[in-house]
Design a protein around this motif. Structure first.
Motif, mmCIF file in Angstrom:
data_model
loop_
_atom_site.group_PDB
_atom_site.id
_atom_site.type_symbol
_atom_site.label_atom_id
_atom_site.label_comp_id
_atom_site.label_asym_id
_atom_site.label_seq_id
_atom_site.Cartn_x
_atom_site.Cartn_y
_atom_site.Cartn_z
ATOM 1 N N CYS A 130 0.840 -1.190 0.000
ATOM 2 C CA CYS A 130 0.000 0.000 0.000
ATOM 3 C C CYS A 130 0.879 1.246 0.000
ATOM 4 N N GLY A 131 0.547 2.252 -0.837
ATOM 5 C CA GLY A 131 1.336 3.467 -0.889
ATOM 6 C C GLY A 131 2.580 3.345 -1.739
ATOM 7 N N PHE A 132 2.669 2.374 -2.636
ATOM 8 C CA PHE A 132 3.837 2.174 -3.486
ATOM 9 C C PHE A 132 4.080 3.428 -4.325
ATOM 10 N N GLN A 133 5.286 4.016 -4.204
ATOM 11 C CA GLN A 133 5.697 5.202 -4.932
ATOM 12 C C GLN A 133 4.771 6.389 -4.684
ATOM 13 N N SER A 134 4.116 6.412 -3.527
ATOM 14 C CA SER A 134 3.208 7.524 -3.245
ATOM 15 C C SER A 134 3.933 8.715 -2.647
ATOM 16 N N PRO B 195 -1.835 13.549 -4.145
ATOM 17 C CA PRO B 195 -2.765 14.488 -3.486
ATOM 18 C C PRO B 195 -3.571 13.853 -2.363
ATOM 19 N N GLN B 196 -3.934 12.585 -2.518
ATOM 20 C CA GLN B 196 -4.755 11.950 -1.489
ATOM 21 C C GLN B 196 -3.938 11.477 -0.296
ATOM 22 N N GLU B 197 -2.600 11.531 -0.381
ATOM 23 C CA GLU B 197 -1.756 11.087 0.720
ATOM 24 C C GLU B 197 -1.219 12.289 1.489
ATOM 25 N N GLU B 198 -0.832 12.071 2.731
ATOM 26 C CA GLU B 198 -0.260 13.100 3.578
ATOM 27 C C GLU B 198 1.007 12.580 4.245
ATOM 28 N N VAL B 199 1.935 13.502 4.496
ATOM 29 C CA VAL B 199 3.173 13.146 5.200
ATOM 30 C C VAL B 199 2.879 13.093 6.694
ATOM 31 N N ALA C 223 15.028 22.149 13.058
ATOM 32 C CA ALA C 223 14.406 21.643 11.834
ATOM 33 C C ALA C 223 12.971 22.131 11.773
ATOM 34 N N ASN C 224 12.441 22.204 10.566
ATOM 35 C CA ASN C 224 11.044 22.577 10.394
ATOM 36 C C ASN C 224 10.501 21.997 9.104
ATOM 37 N N VAL C 225 9.188 22.007 8.991
ATOM 38 C CA VAL C 225 8.483 21.546 7.796
ATOM 39 C C VAL C 225 7.535 22.646 7.360
ATOM 40 N N GLU C 226 7.631 23.025 6.087
ATOM 41 C CA GLU C 226 6.748 24.040 5.513
ATOM 42 C C GLU C 226 6.232 23.535 4.173
ATOM 43 N N GLN C 227 4.933 23.272 4.139
ATOM 44 C CA GLN C 227 4.270 22.757 2.935
ATOM 45 C C GLN C 227 4.999 21.516 2.442
ATOM 46 N N GLN C 228 5.672 21.596 1.304
ATOM 47 C CA GLN C 228 6.333 20.413 0.751
ATOM 48 C C GLN C 228 7.846 20.459 0.915
ATOM 49 N N GLU C 229 8.342 21.289 1.805
ATOM 50 C CA GLU C 229 9.787 21.385 2.027
ATOM 51 C C GLU C 229 10.099 21.230 3.511
ATOM 52 N N THR C 230 11.281 20.719 3.783
ATOM 53 C CA THR C 230 11.767 20.581 5.152
ATOM 54 C C THR C 230 13.207 21.064 5.201
ATOM 55 N N THR C 231 13.593 21.659 6.331
ATOM 56 C CA THR C 231 14.925 22.235 6.494
ATOM 57 C C THR C 231 15.539 21.751 7.794
ATOM 58 N N LEU C 232 16.844 21.423 7.718
ATOM 59 C CA LEU C 232 17.625 21.075 8.908
ATOM 60 C C LEU C 232 18.756 22.074 9.030
ATOM 61 N N GLN C 233 18.948 22.624 10.222
ATOM 62 C CA GLN C 233 20.017 23.587 10.456
ATOM 63 C C GLN C 233 20.837 23.176 11.663
ATOM 64 N N ILE C 234 22.179 23.122 11.466
ATOM 65 C CA ILE C 234 23.129 22.817 12.536
ATOM 66 C C ILE C 234 23.942 24.086 12.775
ATOM 67 N N ASN C 235 23.772 24.701 13.934
ATOM 68 C CA ASN C 235 24.496 25.937 14.244
ATOM 69 C C ASN C 235 25.900 25.620 14.758
ATOM 70 N N GLY C 236 26.884 26.436 14.329
ATOM 71 C CA GLY C 236 28.261 26.240 14.783
ATOM 72 C C GLY C 236 28.811 24.897 14.351
ATOM 73 N N TYR C 237 28.839 24.651 13.038
ATOM 74 C CA TYR C 237 29.261 23.351 12.502
ATOM 75 C C TYR C 237 30.670 22.981 12.977
ATOM 76 N N ASN C 238 30.814 21.753 13.460
ATOM 77 C CA ASN C 238 32.094 21.191 13.876
ATOM 78 C C ASN C 238 32.257 19.866 13.150
ATOM 79 N N ASN C 239 33.276 19.771 12.291
ATOM 80 C CA ASN C 239 33.393 18.604 11.429
ATOM 81 C C ASN C 239 33.577 17.307 12.220
#
Length: 273
Positions: free
Chosen positions: A20-24, A53-57, A96-112
């Motif tokens: 169910c939901g194959f490639q949805s 359209p009929q599916e939701e994240v 992190a946040n979700v807005e409509q069909q996009e999501t963003t991840l932010q790491i402050n003060g990156y340390n490799n």
């Protein structure tokens, strides 16, 4: 007719057996892979989600693991509900946040050492179908160990750099940009094909990126240019004029002194008479 009926039933059976939901739902990172981050700045990863359209994240999950792919080092960075809004980060510097069909991840003060590695984003829809995408994140490195070598067979100079991120190559001849009379530079900037004859002067390759630059120089025999010859001629002419002018001043001084002595002698004779 029987064959068509049999094939129709086969197709229908395969559709029923599909999960169910194959490639949805599908997802992809908007950043260019790999992502290079300057130490101390913020890492920002953006992704776009697409679904029917009929599916939701229902869930968005950001994770990180070592670049070698060791599952034992995998850790969850943030989990987000399917609806728009902020997500629950596992550390204070993770957002992190979700807005409509996009999501963003932010790491402050990156340390490799602790933030570099293989990042994954898993999107789950309301049917339980999942889609996962990966992105490698590494530290942005300055340019290192620039060198210039000559290839005598095709009269070219090759510029090399060790491991800097996104290096840009620029060539100079006697501190001036390369002209058509000197040569041409390859599309990637690493090679200078010299057309001038004979090859002379100083050829410098400068390699730069966001963190600075460094350079290396190949020195050939000194160039005997018309400009230098003209400069030497001008210097000689100036010296000659100075000598002639000095001699003329000396002659005039001697003559003036001789005239003054004659006048004083004449005055002395007149006084005696």
């Amino acid at each position: 007719m029987d064959l068509q009926y049999f094939l129709s039933w086969r197709v229908a059976l395969l559709l029923l057996l599909m999960p169910c939901g194959f490639q949805s739902v599908s997802v992809y990172i908007l950043n260019e892979d790999p992502v290079h981050v300057i130490s101390g700045t913020n890492l920002v990863l953006r992704a776009r989600m697409e679904h029917e359209p009929q599916e939701e994240v229902s869930m968005v999950t950001w994770e990180r693991e070592p670049e070698t792919g060791s599952a034992s080092g995998r850790m969850t960075l943030a989990k987000c509900p399917g609806k728009s809004g902020k997500c629950a980060g596992t550390k204070p510097h993770v957002h992190a946040n979700v807005e409509q069909q996009e999501t963003t991840l932010q790491i402050n003060g990156y340390n490799n050492r602790v933030d570099g590695g293989l990042y994954s984003l898993t999107v789950t829809d309301s049917t339980g179908a999942k889609a996962t995408v990966y992105c490698v994140v590494r530290e942005y490195e300055p340019v290192h160990h620039v060198s210039v070598s000559i290839n005598v067979s095709d009269s070219s100079l090759v510029c090399g750099e060790a491991w800097g991120t996104d290096p840009h190559f620029t060539w100079f001849h006697e501190r001036a940009a390369i002209s058509q009379s000197v040569g041409r530079v390859s599309l990637d900037g690493t090679t200078l094909f010299i057309t001038m004859t004979p090859i002379c002067g100083h050829f410098t390759c400068m390699v730069s990126n966001k963190l600075g630059y460094t350079s290396a120089t190949y020195s050939a025999a000194p160039c005997e240019t018309e400009g230098r010859g003209m400069t030497a001629a001008v210097v000689c002419l100036v010296l000659l004029l100075l000598l002639v002018g000095g001699a003329l001043v000396f002659v005039l001084w001697r003559r003036h002194r001789h005239n003054n002595r004659g006048e004083r002698l004449q005055e002395h004779l007149d006084d005696n008479i």
